[in-house]
Design a protein around this motif. Sequence first.
Motif, PDB file in Angstrom:
ATOM      1  N   VAL A  96       1.023  -1.097  -0.069  1.00  0.00           N
ATOM      2  CA  VAL A  96      -0.012   0.010   0.019  1.00  0.00           C
ATOM      3  C   VAL A  96       0.802   1.255   0.005  1.00  0.00           C
ATOM      4  N   VAL A  97       1.874   1.383   0.860  1.00  0.00           N
ATOM      5  CA  VAL A  97       2.964   2.478   0.861  1.00  0.00           C
ATOM      6  C   VAL A  97       3.442   2.544  -0.520  1.00  0.00           C
ATOM      7  N   ALA A  98       3.824   1.653  -1.175  1.00  0.00           N
ATOM      8  CA  ALA A  98       4.774   1.728  -2.441  1.00  0.00           C
ATOM      9  C   ALA A  98       3.480   2.034  -3.417  1.00  0.00           C
ATOM     10  N   SER A  99       2.459   1.674  -3.436  1.00  0.00           N
ATOM     11  CA  SER A  99       1.374   2.226  -4.145  1.00  0.00           C
ATOM     12  C   SER A  99       0.958   3.526  -4.325  1.00  0.00           C
ATOM     13  N   ALA A 100       0.954   3.959  -2.860  1.00  0.00           N
ATOM     14  CA  ALA A 100       0.710   5.306  -2.672  1.00  0.00           C
ATOM     15  C   ALA A 100       1.701   6.170  -3.217  1.00  0.00           C
ATOM     16  N   LYS A 101       2.997   5.837  -3.039  1.00  0.00           N
ATOM     17  CA  LYS A 101       4.435   6.289  -3.628  1.00  0.00           C
ATOM     18  C   LYS A 101       4.275   6.539  -4.976  1.00  0.00           C
ATOM     19  N   THR A 102       3.880   5.493  -5.531  1.00  0.00           N
ATOM     20  CA  THR A 102       3.556   5.338  -7.065  1.00  0.00           C
ATOM     21  C   THR A 102       2.602   6.471  -7.689  1.00  0.00           C
ATOM     22  N   ILE A 103       1.404   6.586  -7.045  1.00  0.00           N
ATOM     23  CA  ILE A 103       0.585   7.541  -7.601  1.00  0.00           C
ATOM     24  C   ILE A 103       0.939   8.869  -7.252  1.00  0.00           C
ATOM     25  N   GLN A 104       1.710   9.172  -5.978  1.00  0.00           N
ATOM     26  CA  GLN A 104       2.250  10.735  -5.809  1.00  0.00           C
ATOM     27  C   GLN A 104       3.355  10.863  -6.948  1.00  0.00           C
ATOM     28  N   GLU A 105       3.998  10.078  -7.335  1.00  0.00           N
ATOM     29  CA  GLU A 105       5.045  10.050  -8.538  1.00  0.00           C
ATOM     30  C   GLU A 105       4.271  10.622  -9.798  1.00  0.00           C
ATOM     31  N   MET A 106       3.136   9.832  -9.995  1.00  0.00           N
ATOM     32  CA  MET A 106       2.062  10.094 -11.156  1.00  0.00           C
ATOM     33  C   MET A 106       1.702  11.643 -11.123  1.00  0.00           C
ATOM     34  N   VAL A 107       1.323  11.700  -9.827  1.00  0.00           N
ATOM     35  CA  VAL A 107       0.728  13.349  -9.669  1.00  0.00           C
ATOM     36  C   VAL A 107       1.812  14.566 -10.040  1.00  0.00           C
ATOM     37  N   LYS A 108       2.883  14.083  -9.332  1.00  0.00           N
ATOM     38  CA  LYS A 108       4.109  15.026  -9.508  1.00  0.00           C
ATOM     39  C   LYS A 108       4.582  15.150 -10.790  1.00  0.00           C
ATOM     40  N   SER A 109       4.763  14.020 -11.688  1.00  0.00           N
ATOM     41  CA  SER A 109       5.181  14.192 -12.892  1.00  0.00           C
ATOM     42  C   SER A 109       4.148  14.746 -13.825  1.00  0.00           C
ATOM     43  N   GLY A 110       2.949  15.119 -13.535  1.00  0.00           N
ATOM     44  CA  GLY A 110       2.068  15.663 -14.432  1.00  0.00           C
ATOM     45  C   GLY A 110       1.337  14.908 -15.203  1.00  0.00           C
ATOM     46  N   MET A 111       1.041  13.609 -15.019  1.00  0.00           N
ATOM     47  CA  MET A 111       0.382  12.619 -15.719  1.00  0.00           C
ATOM     48  C   MET A 111      -1.127  13.179 -15.709  1.00  0.00           C
ATOM     49  N   TYR A 139     -12.680   7.450   3.781  1.00  0.00           N
ATOM     50  CA  TYR A 139     -11.731   6.784   2.957  1.00  0.00           C
ATOM     51  C   TYR A 139     -11.515   7.528   1.602  1.00  0.00           C
ATOM     52  N   LEU A 140     -12.534   7.946   1.140  1.00  0.00           N
ATOM     53  CA  LEU A 140     -12.366   8.797  -0.142  1.00  0.00           C
ATOM     54  C   LEU A 140     -11.470  10.088   0.106  1.00  0.00           C
ATOM     55  N   ASP A 141     -11.826  10.689   1.168  1.00  0.00           N
ATOM     56  CA  ASP A 141     -11.053  11.800   1.547  1.00  0.00           C
ATOM     57  C   ASP A 141      -9.676  11.690   1.870  1.00  0.00           C
ATOM     58  N   ALA A 142      -9.289  10.485   2.540  1.00  0.00           N
ATOM     59  CA  ALA A 142      -7.784  10.169   2.761  1.00  0.00           C
ATOM     60  C   ALA A 142      -7.096  10.029   1.309  1.00  0.00           C
ATOM     61  N   ILE A 143      -7.980   9.376   0.419  1.00  0.00           N
ATOM     62  CA  ILE A 143      -7.187   9.139  -0.839  1.00  0.00           C
ATOM     63  C   ILE A 143      -6.772  10.516  -1.678  1.00  0.00           C
ATOM     64  N   THR A 144      -8.019  11.191  -1.736  1.00  0.00           N
ATOM     65  CA  THR A 144      -7.902  12.634  -2.241  1.00  0.00           C
ATOM     66  C   THR A 144      -6.530  13.370  -1.487  1.00  0.00           C
ATOM     67  N   GLU A 145      -6.633  13.330  -0.064  1.00  0.00           N
ATOM     68  CA  GLU A 145      -5.402  14.035   0.674  1.00  0.00           C
ATOM     69  C   GLU A 145      -4.030  13.542  -0.112  1.00  0.00           C
ATOM     70  N   MET A 146      -3.898  12.296  -0.067  1.00  0.00           N
ATOM     71  CA  MET A 146      -2.791  11.449  -0.387  1.00  0.00           C
ATOM     72  C   MET A 146      -2.476  11.894  -1.821  1.00  0.00           C
ATOM     73  N   MET A 147      -3.277  12.195  -2.648  1.00  0.00           N
ATOM     74  CA  MET A 147      -2.990  12.506  -4.269  1.00  0.00           C
ATOM     75  C   MET A 147      -2.605  14.027  -4.108  1.00  0.00           C
ATOM     76  N   ALA A 148      -3.229  14.755  -3.319  1.00  0.00           N
ATOM     77  CA  ALA A 148      -2.829  16.322  -3.034  1.00  0.00           C
ATOM     78  C   ALA A 148      -1.650  16.321  -2.536  1.00  0.00           C
ATOM     79  N   SER A 149      -0.848  15.145  -2.205  1.00  0.00           N
ATOM     80  CA  SER A 149       0.555  15.173  -1.329  1.00  0.00           C
ATOM     81  C   SER A 149       0.334  15.922   0.161  1.00  0.00           C
ATOM     82  N   LYS A 150      -0.845  15.714   0.573  1.00  0.00           N
ATOM     83  CA  LYS A 150      -0.945  16.334   2.236  1.00  0.00           C
ATOM     84  C   LYS A 150      -0.549  15.283   3.176  1.00  0.00           C
TER      85      LYS A 150
END
Lengths: 464, 281
Positions: A258-273, A430-441
Amino acid sequence: MKKHLNALALIMVIVLVVSACGNNNGNSNSSPSKASDPATTATTATTATTETPDSNKKVEFKFFSNNPDRTGGQGLAEQKLIDQYMSENQNVKITVETLSPDPQFQDKLKIYNASDNVPDVTMMWGQKRYLDPLVKNNALVTFTKEDFAGQGFIDAAFDSFTLDGKIYGIPKNTDFLVLFVNKKLLADNGLEPPKTQGDLFKITEKLKGTDIVPMALDGRDSWPLALLFDAVVARQSGGFDLYHKAIDRTGSFNNPDVVASAKTIQEMVKSGMFGEGFLNLDYGGARNLFGQGKAAMYLMGEWEMGISSDANFPEDVRNNMIVIPWPASDDGKGKTTDLLAWFGGGYSVAAKTENSAEAKKFAIWLFKKENWAKTVWQNGITFPAQNYDEFKTGKETQVQNDLTNILGSATIFSGANSQDLFSTSTAKSYLDAITEMMASKSTPENFAEKIDAIADKSYKEMNP
Amino acid sequence: MVASMFNAGVLRRTILVLGLLIIVVLQLFPLVWLVNFSLLKSGDFFGSDVLKWPNPFQWVNYKNAFTLGHVPAYLLNSAIVAAIVIVVTVIVSLMLSYVIARIQWKGNVVLSGLVMVCLIVPIYSTLLPNFFIFQKINLIDNYLSLILPNIAFLIPISVFIFIGFLQTTPRAIEEAAVIDGLSLLGIVFRIIMPISKPVIASVGVLAFLNTWNEFIMAITYISSDKYKTLPFSLIQFTGQYASNYGAQFAVMTLIALPSVVLYMLFTDQITNSLTAGAVKG
């Protein structure tokens, strides 16, 4: 004088508030007592079903739908079949009530349930949190698998409508997450449709500096983000067991995958995908971005298959649309044949109405394969939860064929997506937590701990 | 010296005009945008253009609004509900506020307190209880299930406005009328009603706007097409996921039109209605 008036007003307010609370308590106390009286309601239900309906008797019942538009999409399919049933059974009159969007629909259904007034046939969601209140109130009739024998249902489709071994609803669609791709837009930039998640990053890198958004994503509604999270976790961990187990508490979200997946998603966001400000992009916005040829890919469910025949969009974009599964993991552990698929929507029949038996008969008729499955497939509306091979016309669009291939070649089905498994009150956090993670918060580690705590709370709420 | 003063005057004027111009643009933009997008294809929405010249004009959106959106039928329902609500609200609140403002009796304080309390009842807390009550007395899915709660929510604020007005009007005319032998109802309807015409207009407009835009009670109490009001036309074009935005904008334009026309006709009264109650509470 004025002082007195103010004081009085204050007293009135307090009295009113207190009495209102009292009433509320009274109500909430009275409803379980109603529910805890299954003997009477159960008998009325059985007498209703054992009654042999007179074929000449005028029968009228209500169909409650979340599709107000009766000229397209699933509303069209419903209406066509309702009209057909009424012309075949002259004594039956079906009135349709529609309400949209879904939260309003669900609220009204709650009110109907609380007042023992559930419409004869109603749109229903196959998750415990929606079914439970109605089942507890004995408001729904049960079906058996024999009712639908020979209609080509995918066996797992009934699972989400089954509570304590009884089937309370009929699944109508197979939903699954895919990636819509504009292959010309990619080819123009010397790119190919992605095969692995690593390819996604390469595409993003290459499209930097152009006006093209690599992947249109509806971030305003948080549910697509949760689907993305499910897909990435499935590729990372090589299956769908992780979140199923975490939610039924035989496992945990506090897991390296889960930690690795969250990291991947955050990288996707940062890369501007997903482009700038995707968290403010809503459903129609993301869809139009792709439809107008301003995005190379579009993450959405199979229900958007009509996008390639939507006359609102330019033809050269529509003709170049293909669909691919969410790319495999780079290490080959998560394959594209693992499909995030679920059976969310369907219909239920009310148990406490006068014409319950007739309504049940209609619902079973509706899901004869030559009715629902054929209608929705041949009109390009959605994927039925039934086998539709025999209804192929050969005129299917590229998008439809791609989707059929993805579904046909899938070897593992997720059965449900993670967000649907949470309780009503925890699904939002749960959904809020995912949004927060994707916003790198939040960091990936914090995120894993947080959703694990939410899963724990949800489990306790659903299994008191 | 004279020149610079002249310049300063011109400058001040220019700034004022510019400032007002900006406000005008800000005020008008949503309307222009609404009309503009009601003539576009759904696929043109969410693009990079703020305004877009429709090419070709999508009049089909309006056609859809009228046929598929049932605008004419729902418009009639909205008009029926609004008309009854306005008439009843005005008459009842005028009588009630006369009692509170002019007649000295024991229950006065309690009565005005009650009205004040009603001001703070949120609509949402009444939805479920009302649904049960209407269900019991067979008023559910009926014009009355819209009319009654709408009136109930409008009476307190209307009474508030009327009282504010009555407290500022002298009693001399009424005293003269009583001496000449006019009855109580006569005073209310033959003296008070004519002199409070501007306030009645404000209350009427307020009642109209509230009823016209009301939606949450309508979706809770109404289920058959026969009684649906205008806002339902809008959700007629909502898909489960994406929507027919063009048609929705066409419906919104049609819904907004009566309100805009009404606002233009009654600008003064509407502004007054906002301040009428504020003079004396």
